[in-house]
Design an enzyme around this catalytic site. Structure first.
Site, short mmCIF file in Angstrom:
data_model
loop_
_atom_site.label_atom_id
_atom_site.label_comp_id
_atom_site.label_asym_id
_atom_site.label_seq_id
_atom_site.Cartn_x
_atom_site.Cartn_y
_atom_site.Cartn_z
N LYS A 52 0.85 -1.20 0.00
CA LYS A 52 0.00 0.00 0.00
C LYS A 52 0.88 1.25 0.00
O LYS A 52 1.90 1.28 0.70
CB LYS A 52 -0.89 -0.03 1.24
CG LYS A 52 -1.93 1.08 1.31
CD LYS A 52 -2.78 0.96 2.58
CE LYS A 52 -3.97 1.92 2.58
NZ LYS A 52 -4.82 1.76 3.78
N SER B 291 -9.80 1.39 2.42
CA SER B 291 -8.91 2.21 1.62
C SER B 291 -7.78 1.43 0.94
O SER B 291 -7.18 1.94 0.00
CB SER B 291 -8.29 3.29 2.50
OG SER B 291 -7.46 2.70 3.48
N SER C 16 -10.13 -1.00 6.62
CA SER C 16 -9.52 -0.82 5.30
C SER C 16 -8.81 -2.02 4.72
O SER C 16 -8.38 -1.97 3.57
CB SER C 16 -8.54 0.34 5.34
OG SER C 16 -9.23 1.53 5.12
#
Ligand code: GLN
Length: 489
Positions: A80, A160, A184
């Site tokens: 990420k 996310s 997330s």
């Protein structure tokens, strides 16, 4: 070649360790998979292919020299874009870390979790798309482009950590790193049909993870199966003095926990997680898996988590408050691409005004408001008190059960564009993941039977969420592996 990337992580690493496949071959398969799918799916913000190839050569060389490679030998991982990666752009999907000239921030160091993956001989494929500063549930808040769900590319993969989930779900990498502050990792895992694990708060060092809400942020892995997720969790867990909230507790044997028998496990089923608003197909799939757990020796126990309904309000007060403080460092002086101007106030205003997207601004303003004089007691302090009540709900439930099972999300993946103009509806989609975050508990999403295809929508993945007592990730992996066995028949 891409079937290599669909092997369980331990199997792939063993092949590389034994020389049955080279790290270079794995790297090329990864690059081919990303080139094949990613222009359509948008999982990667930065594809670090040069670094990936160089890393593979280095691993193959070490093996050729007789070295025994580590547990993640040659395993490609998507990271990420919220994690610092030495020498590789890190943007948090925000323009403020790129700047008007288009030059992104290049960190001079690796995040602790990245260092640990590399120490286990993994390879990094690139930096995955996300909602800006991890604020969002659909990856549509990325300043650059949304990520798309491989099951139906008109739908969101969740967020996310949407890009990381897509990398795994689409078979680009067998594992990925995300961060879970309020869901997330669990929510995108549920939306894309992969496993997502949020360890106990403090279990994995947050050093080098760009801070969103520091009392909630947890470094969290994705994988295609529970054992692979356990292996990644083992690799990244452990004490780190550079993160003052990192727990100094022995790391468990998570892969071994996957082999423990199901019989005798007491599984709590909270009525509040099957409430109004749940999609009937999601409910049917989760209840079906629970029934099968019971028929194979688990005991289902009804439990009550009465403060669940307040979790959304509590989370969005506390997370915004912490974000408004954490993001103050992006001022164009210490961090953030400066937008030059006359005075200092104007410099801050222009840098932050142009650098942050709408959702980030909304959180910063909301957070500053709930912390301000006259409102602090009414909002921030009150939310802290209710957070304690939510944690006590779990304490009470865990007197009678080993693990709690519920849906991860009330609906399957929704369409891109459906919720983005209505922040409240977007926030409500986190209703089942927020309580475990507020209580700091380990939780996991495991795929169960997908929804049936209808005229209205194709078959879509469903996630079953497991929540365990603090630092009892073993219970999570034991139960998760059992659910997986049931689903795979
Ligand atoms: N969707 C939640 C939010 O927008 C959770 C995000 C996360 O876990 N990073 O804050």
């Amino acid at each position: 070649m891409t079937d290599l990337l669909e092997l369980p992580i331990a199997t792939l690493a063993q092949k590389v360790r034994r020389g049955e496949v080279s790290a270079a071959e794995v790297a090329e398969a990864t690059i081919a998979a990303i080139l094949r799918d990613d222009d359509r799916l948008g999982a990667y913000l930065t594809r670090s292919f040069d670094e990936l190839r160089a890393r593979a050569i280095q691993l193959d060389l070490r093996r050729a020299q007789g070295e025994q490679l580590g547990p993640l030998a040659g395993v490609p991982i998507g990271v990420k874009d919220a994690f610092a990666t030495k020498g590789v752009a890190t943007t948090c999907a925000s323009r403020i870390l790129v700047g008007p000239g288009g030059r992104p921030w290049i960190p001079p160091y690796d995040a602790a979790a990245v260092t640990r993956l590399l120490a286990a001989d993994a390879m990094i494929a690139g930096k995955c798309n996300m909602d800006e500063f991890a604020m969002g549930s659909s990856t549509e808040n990325s300043a650059f482009f949304p990520a798309r769900n491989p099951w139906d590319d008109s739908r969101t993969p969740g967020g996310s950590s949407g890009g990381s989930a897509v990398s795994v779900a689409a078979g680009m990498t067998p594992g990925a790193l995300g961060s879970d502050t309020g869901g997330s990792v669990r929510q995108p895992a549920a939306f894309t049909g992969v496993v997502g694990v949020k360890p106990t708060y403090g279990r994995v060092s947050r050093y080098g993870l760009v801070a969103f809400a520091s009392s909630l942020d947890v470094v969290s892995p994705f994988a295609r199966d529970v054992r692979s997720a356990a292996l990644l969790t083992e690799a990244i867990a452990g004490h780190d003095p550079r993160d003052s909230t990192s727990a100094d507790r022995p790391v468990g044997t998570y892969v071994a926990a996957c082999e423990r028998p199901l019989a005798g496990l007491r599984v709590g089923v909270p009525s509040q997680y099957f409430a109004a608003g749940i999609d009937p197909d999601v409910e049917a799939s989760v209840r079906g898996a629970l029934d099968q757990l019971a028929s194979r020796g688990a005991t289902l126990v009804p439990v009550s988590l009465p403060h669940t309904e307040h979790a959304v309000a509590v989370y969005y007060v506390l997370a915004a408050a912490e974000a408004s403080s954490n993001l103050s460092r992006f001022d164009g002086v210490r961090f953030g691409a400066r937008v030059a101007s006359g005075g200092l106030d104007e410099l801050y205003e222009r840098t932050r005004g142009q650098g942050f997207g709408a959702e980030v601004k909304r959180r910063v303003v909301l957070g500053a408001y709930v912390l301000s004089h006259g409102y602090y007691d009414a909002y921030y302090l009150q939310a802290q008190r209710v957070r304690t009540l939510i944690a006590r709900d779990f304490d009470a439930a865990f007197v009678d059960v080993d693990v709690i099972a519920a849906p991860t999300t009330p609906t399957p993946a929704f369409k891109l564009g459906d919720k983005i103009d209505d922040p409240l509806t977007m926030y409500l989609s986190d209703v089942y993941t927020l309580p475990a975050s507020l209580a700091g508990l380990p939780a996991m999403s495991v795929p169960v039977a997908p929804t049936p295809a209808t005229d209205a929508r194709p078959s879509l993945p469903v996630g079953l969420q497991l929540i365990a007592p603090a630092f009892d990730e073993e219970a999570l992996f034991r139960a998760g592996a059992a659910v997986e066995r049931i689903v795979s028949g």
